[in-house]
Write a protein that holds these residues in place. Structure first.
Motif, PDB file in Angstrom:
ATOM      1  N   GLN A 185       0.833  -1.205   0.000  1.00  0.00           N
ATOM      2  CA  GLN A 185       0.000   0.000   0.000  1.00  0.00           C
ATOM      3  C   GLN A 185       0.865   1.252   0.000  1.00  0.00           C
ATOM      4  O   GLN A 185       0.582   2.225  -0.720  1.00  0.00           O
ATOM      5  CB  GLN A 185      -0.925   0.001   1.210  1.00  0.00           C
ATOM      6  N   GLY A 186       1.922   1.244   0.775  1.00  0.00           N
ATOM      7  CA  GLY A 186       2.797   2.407   0.865  1.00  0.00           C
ATOM      8  C   GLY A 186       3.461   2.748  -0.456  1.00  0.00           C
ATOM      9  O   GLY A 186       3.491   3.917  -0.863  1.00  0.00           O
ATOM     10  N   VAL A 187       4.019   1.749  -1.136  1.00  0.00           N
ATOM     11  CA  VAL A 187       4.701   2.043  -2.409  1.00  0.00           C
ATOM     12  C   VAL A 187       3.694   2.446  -3.481  1.00  0.00           C
ATOM     13  O   VAL A 187       4.000   3.283  -4.352  1.00  0.00           O
ATOM     14  CB  VAL A 187       5.571   0.859  -2.878  1.00  0.00           C
ATOM     15  N   LEU A 188       2.474   1.886  -3.434  1.00  0.00           N
ATOM     16  CA  LEU A 188       1.439   2.291  -4.383  1.00  0.00           C
ATOM     17  C   LEU A 188       1.035   3.743  -4.159  1.00  0.00           C
ATOM     18  O   LEU A 188       0.928   4.526  -5.114  1.00  0.00           O
ATOM     19  CB  LEU A 188       0.217   1.382  -4.253  1.00  0.00           C
ATOM     20  N   GLU A 189       0.817   4.111  -2.915  1.00  0.00           N
ATOM     21  CA  GLU A 189       0.408   5.490  -2.627  1.00  0.00           C
ATOM     22  C   GLU A 189       1.501   6.491  -2.999  1.00  0.00           C
ATOM     23  O   GLU A 189       1.212   7.589  -3.497  1.00  0.00           O
ATOM     24  CB  GLU A 189       0.026   5.617  -1.149  1.00  0.00           C
ATOM     25  N   THR A 190       2.759   6.114  -2.787  1.00  0.00           N
ATOM     26  CA  THR A 190       3.865   6.987  -3.164  1.00  0.00           C
ATOM     27  C   THR A 190       3.928   7.180  -4.673  1.00  0.00           C
ATOM     28  O   THR A 190       4.103   8.298  -5.176  1.00  0.00           O
ATOM     29  CB  THR A 190       5.194   6.414  -2.650  1.00  0.00           C
TER      30      THR A 190
ATOM     31  N   ALA B 255       0.924   9.289  -5.914  1.00  0.00           N
ATOM     32  CA  ALA B 255       1.102  10.700  -5.533  1.00  0.00           C
ATOM     33  C   ALA B 255       2.079  11.395  -6.480  1.00  0.00           C
ATOM     34  O   ALA B 255       1.880  12.564  -6.851  1.00  0.00           O
ATOM     35  CB  ALA B 255       1.590  10.800  -4.094  1.00  0.00           C
ATOM     36  N   ARG B 256       3.127  10.698  -6.902  1.00  0.00           N
ATOM     37  CA  ARG B 256       4.096  11.296  -7.831  1.00  0.00           C
ATOM     38  C   ARG B 256       3.445  11.586  -9.174  1.00  0.00           C
ATOM     39  O   ARG B 256       3.738  12.603  -9.811  1.00  0.00           O
ATOM     40  CB  ARG B 256       5.286  10.355  -8.021  1.00  0.00           C
TER      41      ARG B 256
ATOM     42  N   THR C  62      -8.188  13.486  -8.331  1.00  0.00           N
ATOM     43  CA  THR C  62      -8.688  14.532  -9.223  1.00  0.00           C
ATOM     44  C   THR C  62      -7.948  14.525 -10.560  1.00  0.00           C
ATOM     45  O   THR C  62      -8.319  15.267 -11.474  1.00  0.00           O
ATOM     46  CB  THR C  62      -8.539  15.914  -8.567  1.00  0.00           C
ATOM     47  N   ALA C  63      -6.904  13.704 -10.658  1.00  0.00           N
ATOM     48  CA  ALA C  63      -6.127  13.634 -11.899  1.00  0.00           C
ATOM     49  C   ALA C  63      -6.972  13.009 -13.004  1.00  0.00           C
ATOM     50  O   ALA C  63      -7.522  11.916 -12.832  1.00  0.00           O
ATOM     51  CB  ALA C  63      -4.852  12.836 -11.682  1.00  0.00           C
ATOM     52  N   GLN C  64      -7.063  13.674 -14.133  1.00  0.00           N
ATOM     53  CA  GLN C  64      -7.883  13.210 -15.248  1.00  0.00           C
ATOM     54  C   GLN C  64      -7.005  12.433 -16.249  1.00  0.00           C
ATOM     55  O   GLN C  64      -6.639  12.945 -17.310  1.00  0.00           O
ATOM     56  CB  GLN C  64      -8.556  14.399 -15.933  1.00  0.00           C
ATOM     57  N   LEU C  65      -6.672  11.214 -15.883  1.00  0.00           N
ATOM     58  CA  LEU C  65      -5.834  10.369 -16.742  1.00  0.00           C
ATOM     59  C   LEU C  65      -6.641   9.167 -17.213  1.00  0.00           C
ATOM     60  O   LEU C  65      -7.441   8.605 -16.462  1.00  0.00           O
ATOM     61  CB  LEU C  65      -4.589   9.890 -15.990  1.00  0.00           C
ATOM     62  N   ALA C  66      -6.416   8.766 -18.445  1.00  0.00           N
ATOM     63  CA  ALA C  66      -7.084   7.580 -18.983  1.00  0.00           C
ATOM     64  C   ALA C  66      -6.539   6.328 -18.300  1.00  0.00           C
ATOM     65  O   ALA C  66      -5.383   6.308 -17.858  1.00  0.00           O
ATOM     66  CB  ALA C  66      -6.860   7.497 -20.491  1.00  0.00           C
TER      67      ALA C  66
END
Length: 284
Positions: free
Chosen positions: A29-34, A37-38, A68-72
């Protein structure tokens, strides 16, 4: 946006999936959230379908996060795999309804435990299998799986998170789960122990396999195994096997969500899909 992703990881070097309050070591979970976030430029909280323990792997974990990031979706897959360490891979991504939650929206989860049953250990699969050199009666282990099917108290094999958070209210009802399918079968030197249930207790699969091994060794009869299941008491000779042989292979969701089906293959490409000998409980 609410984004769901299918995740694969080698859990050997992680202190489980869930982020820890103390700095005990890296978590999935930690590495995914990091990584998210990047890419997104904002902090996010990742929710996982299964809170796998330290050393446990996944080929079919599912997560979700709000951003809120609008990425496909295909951009999320490419960007995350370029950012994550090589031990964590995103297999797919989908935009899902706001109400979707990777854990609470799941219908069932499937785990596989792999035993390397050969006189000689394996080097290439040592991180993903538990080596047992003595011969095992897999047919008896498969027969014992029949006693696991259906809705019952699995308190003999694990603990409910509710028991830890509400010790004064802990009771048998917290350990009720529905086992939809259970099987043990041999494929070459590997013995696969597969389980599908609506949910699992903490440590449940590892202690289940440890108790089934006693059946395979002739140290427990089928009747004694059935009695352990029926009594639902933790005091019995079955002990938890090591985490390295356990893999979360799939999570199922309502079909209307349109999420990919759980993968049929475990982390090593030579391993077969979890079908074959054993018992299954068919849905009505």
């Amino acid at each position: 946006m609410n984004i769901a992703c299918g995740i694969e990881y080698d859990g050997t070097d992680y202190h489980g999936f869930q982020r820890q309050p103390a700095a005990q070591g890296p978590t999935v979970q930690g590495v995914l959230e990091t990584a998210i976030a990047r890419i997104a430029g904002e902090r996010v909280v990742v929710h996982g379908a299964g809170r796998t323990d330290a050393g446990v792997h996944a080929s079919g974990q599912v997560i979700n996060f709000h951003t809120t990031a609008q990425l496909a979706p295909e951009v999320w897959v490419r960007a995350l795999n370029a950012t994550l360490p090589p031990t964590v891979v995103v297999r797919w991504a989908r935009a899902v309804p706001e109400r979707f939650h990777a854990r609470f929206s799941a219908i069932s989860r499937s785990y596989r435990y792999t035993i390397w049953n050969d006189a000689v250990p394996t080097a290439l699969l040592a991180r993903f299998t538990y080596h047992r050199s003595q011969p095992l009666a897999v047919d008896l282990m498969a027969e014992a799986c029949k006693f696991l099917l259906g809705t019952q108290d699995f308190g003999a094999f694990g603990r409910s998170p509710e028991d830890a958070s509400h010790p004064d209210e802990a009771g048998p009802h917290h350990c009720i789960r529905t086992m939809l399918a259970a099987s043990c079968f041999r494929y070459g030197p590997c013995i696969f122990c597969d389980f599908t249930a609506n949910a699992f207790l903490t440590g449940m699969v590892r202690r289940l396999v440890g108790t089934l091994l006693l059946v395979g060794q002739g140290r427990l009869s089928l009747e004694e195994f059935a009695a352990i299941v029926r009594r639902a008491e933790r005091s019995h000779p079955g002990v938890a096997v090591p985490a390295r042989g356990l893999c979360l292979v799939g999570v199922s969701y309502p079909s209307e969500l349109g999420l990919p089906e759980p993968p049929l293959m475990t982390p090593a490409a030579a391993w077969p899909s979890p079908v074959g000998a054993g018992a299954e409980l068919q849905a009505d």
